[in-house]
Design a protein around this motif. Structure first.
Motif, short mmCIF file in Angstrom:
data_model
loop_
_atom_site.label_atom_id
_atom_site.label_comp_id
_atom_site.label_asym_id
_atom_site.label_seq_id
_atom_site.Cartn_x
_atom_site.Cartn_y
_atom_site.Cartn_z
N GLY A 224 37.53 41.69 45.30
CA GLY A 224 37.19 41.68 43.88
C GLY A 224 38.30 41.13 43.02
N ALA A 225 39.53 41.62 43.24
CA ALA A 225 40.65 41.19 42.40
C ALA A 225 41.02 39.73 42.66
N ILE A 226 41.13 39.35 43.92
CA ILE A 226 41.63 38.01 44.21
C ILE A 226 40.58 36.94 43.90
N MET A 227 39.30 37.23 44.14
CA MET A 227 38.28 36.24 43.82
C MET A 227 38.15 36.08 42.31
N THR A 228 38.25 37.19 41.58
CA THR A 228 38.22 37.08 40.11
C THR A 228 39.39 36.26 39.62
N ALA A 229 40.57 36.50 40.19
CA ALA A 229 41.75 35.75 39.77
C ALA A 229 41.60 34.26 40.08
N ILE A 230 41.05 33.93 41.23
CA ILE A 230 40.87 32.52 41.60
C ILE A 230 39.86 31.85 40.66
N ILE A 231 38.76 32.55 40.36
CA ILE A 231 37.77 31.99 39.44
C ILE A 231 38.39 31.77 38.06
N VAL A 232 39.15 32.77 37.58
CA VAL A 232 39.78 32.65 36.27
C VAL A 232 40.84 31.56 36.27
N ALA A 233 41.57 31.39 37.38
CA ALA A 233 42.57 30.31 37.46
C ALA A 233 41.90 28.95 37.34
N GLY A 234 40.76 28.78 38.00
CA GLY A 234 40.07 27.50 37.91
C GLY A 234 39.38 27.29 36.57
N ARG A 235 38.97 28.38 35.94
CA ARG A 235 38.23 28.26 34.68
C ARG A 235 39.15 28.34 33.46
N SER A 236 39.89 29.44 33.35
CA SER A 236 40.70 29.67 32.15
C SER A 236 42.09 29.07 32.25
N THR A 278 42.06 41.27 29.75
CA THR A 278 40.66 41.09 30.18
C THR A 278 40.49 40.99 31.69
N LEU A 279 41.50 40.53 32.43
CA LEU A 279 41.31 40.35 33.87
C LEU A 279 41.06 41.68 34.59
N PRO A 280 41.75 42.78 34.25
CA PRO A 280 41.37 44.05 34.89
C PRO A 280 39.91 44.44 34.62
N LEU A 281 39.43 44.20 33.41
CA LEU A 281 38.03 44.50 33.10
C LEU A 281 37.09 43.60 33.89
N LEU A 282 37.44 42.33 34.01
CA LEU A 282 36.63 41.42 34.83
C LEU A 282 36.65 41.84 36.29
N THR A 283 37.78 42.36 36.75
CA THR A 283 37.86 42.83 38.14
C THR A 283 36.93 44.01 38.37
N VAL A 284 36.89 44.96 37.44
CA VAL A 284 35.96 46.09 37.55
C VAL A 284 34.52 45.58 37.58
N PRO A 331 46.52 42.71 36.36
CA PRO A 331 47.40 42.22 35.28
C PRO A 331 48.49 41.28 35.78
N ILE A 332 49.00 41.52 36.98
CA ILE A 332 50.02 40.62 37.54
C ILE A 332 49.43 39.24 37.80
N PHE A 333 48.24 39.22 38.38
CA PHE A 333 47.56 37.93 38.59
C PHE A 333 47.33 37.22 37.26
#
Length: 386
Positions: A224-236, A278-284, A331-333
């Motif tokens: 959940g955390a790493i896929m959200t971070a990868i999606i956000v890295a590519g998008r945001s 927002t990334l912790p909320l997106l991870t949840v 948050p670190i991601f």
């Protein structure tokens, strides 16, 4: 008295005649010395010998047209004669051609470019060394950028009114609310895939019920955390680089500095803080959607009802750190993604190609740093026994 040689007698093509006198060697250039015509004279000009020639005269009386290729061939011939000890004199050069000849004479002073062997071991070591030097230079520059961000953050903490709330709320909407559809859809599909693949393997041992354990632990701790971070890295993250880079191209950042406003305070801090919040909320949200997808797959493929799924899930993750591990990472991601995205945006040069190149680089670097950070977290949690 004189030896006469004529190369290419066509009136419209590049041609030259050589006349050897006792006091000089004359080259009479005529026709159109342009690409496709003048290059045919390359071999003949190379074959000329200027040994014992006191003076070379280049007569351009009949020169009709001239481009860079023709001017370079004449200039190379001039330098061949000079290397042989001859004095070179130009005759009747049309005024329209003088700037081009002067430019070629001024810009082409060095020796011919030697193409290095790209396949030798020496070339490999050179490329490796250059890559390492670039890596260290990039790391030092990024460290300086982090110091600048820390300074501006401290100043904002001491003076909270400096924080631009409208910009922060707008960025939270962009990176959080607008990212929910894609994050939710991909997490839902990943939950289905994990449940299907896990059930396929565990069915061989009659342990299909443990698909729920596999699904819950893998999604909540890692996926959940790493896929959200990868999606956000590519998008945001890429969006940060493109937006700031475009402002750099349009000199808007220079305008901010001229007005006495800090680009880090105006552009970087709202984006960084918005992503960290927002990334912790997106991870949840991604965890919930992933488990929901797995629950549906378990219901239709394994016949595990929703109450049974929830009981097994609670037994697998209840009372431990499983849920919080993914939330702690988020948050670190987010900090890494926002830092790299904004940093690369500020490194953009004033051309469109640089925007595209650094946007791509920011995505690659963000994903790389996220995976490295996730590996370090895994080692740390393993040592802590979490």
């Amino acid at each position: 008295m004189a030896a006469l040689q004529e190369i290419d007698v066509a009136a419209t093509a590049a041609r030259f005649q050589t006349v050897r006198r006792s006091d000089a060697f004359v080259i009479e250039a005529g026709g159109a010395w342009v690409l496709g015509s003048a290059e045919r004279q390359d071999a003949a000009l190379r074959a000329l010998s200027f040994g014992g020639v006191p003076t070379l005269e280049i007569d351009c009386t009949h020169l009709a047209r001239l481009d860079t290729t023709g001017a370079w061939l004449l200039m190379r011939t001039k330098r061949m004669a000079e290397d042989a000890g001859a004095k070179v004199v130009w005759h009747d050069v049309p005024d329209a051609f003088l700037p081009l000849i002067s430019t070629i004479d001024h810009d082409c002073q060095g020796p011919p470019v030697a193409h290095p062997d790209q396949h030798s071991f020496h070339a490999f070591l050179e490329r490796l060394g250059r890559a390492q030097m670039h890596f260290f230079a990039q790391a030092i520059s990024l460290l300086g950028f982090l110091g600048m961000v820390a300074t501006e953050t401290l100043a904002t903490v001491l003076h909270p009114r400096r924080l631009r709330i409208p910009a922060l709320v707008h960025q939270m909407e962009e990176v959080g609310l607008n990212a929910m559809p894609i994050v939710g859809l991909l997490s839902f599909l990943l939950g289905i895939v994990f449940a299907f693949q896990g059930a396929d393997q565990l069915r061989r041992f009659g342990a299909e019920i443990f698909t729920v354990n596999l699904l819950g632990i893998s999604i909540l701790r890692e996926i959940g955390a790493i896929m959200t971070a990868i999606i956000v890295a590519g998008r945001s993250g890429s969006s940060f680089t493109a937006q700031i880079g475009t402002m750099k191209v349009n000199e808007e950042i220079d305008a901010l500095s001229t007005l006495g406003m800090s680009p880090v305070e105006v552009l970087v801090l709202p984006r960084m803080l918005a992503l960290v919040l927002t990334l912790p909320l997106l991870t949840v949200f991604a965890n919930v959607m992933g488990i929901f997808g797995g629950a549906l797959m378990s219901l239709f493929d394994l016949g595990i009802t929703v109450p049974a799924f929830l009981r097994q899930l609670q037994g697998a993750i209840g009372g431990g750190w499983t849920f919080w591990i993914g939330i702690i990472k988020a948050p670190i991601f987010a900090f890494l993604i926002a830092t790299v995205g904004c940093y690369e945006g500020l490194q953009v040069e004033r051309n469109a190609a640089s925007v595209g190149m650094l946007t791509t680089r920011s995505v690659v670097e963000s994903i790389f740093l996220v995976i490295v950070a996730d590996a370090l977290f895994s080692i740390l949690f393993s040592l802590l026994g979490v």
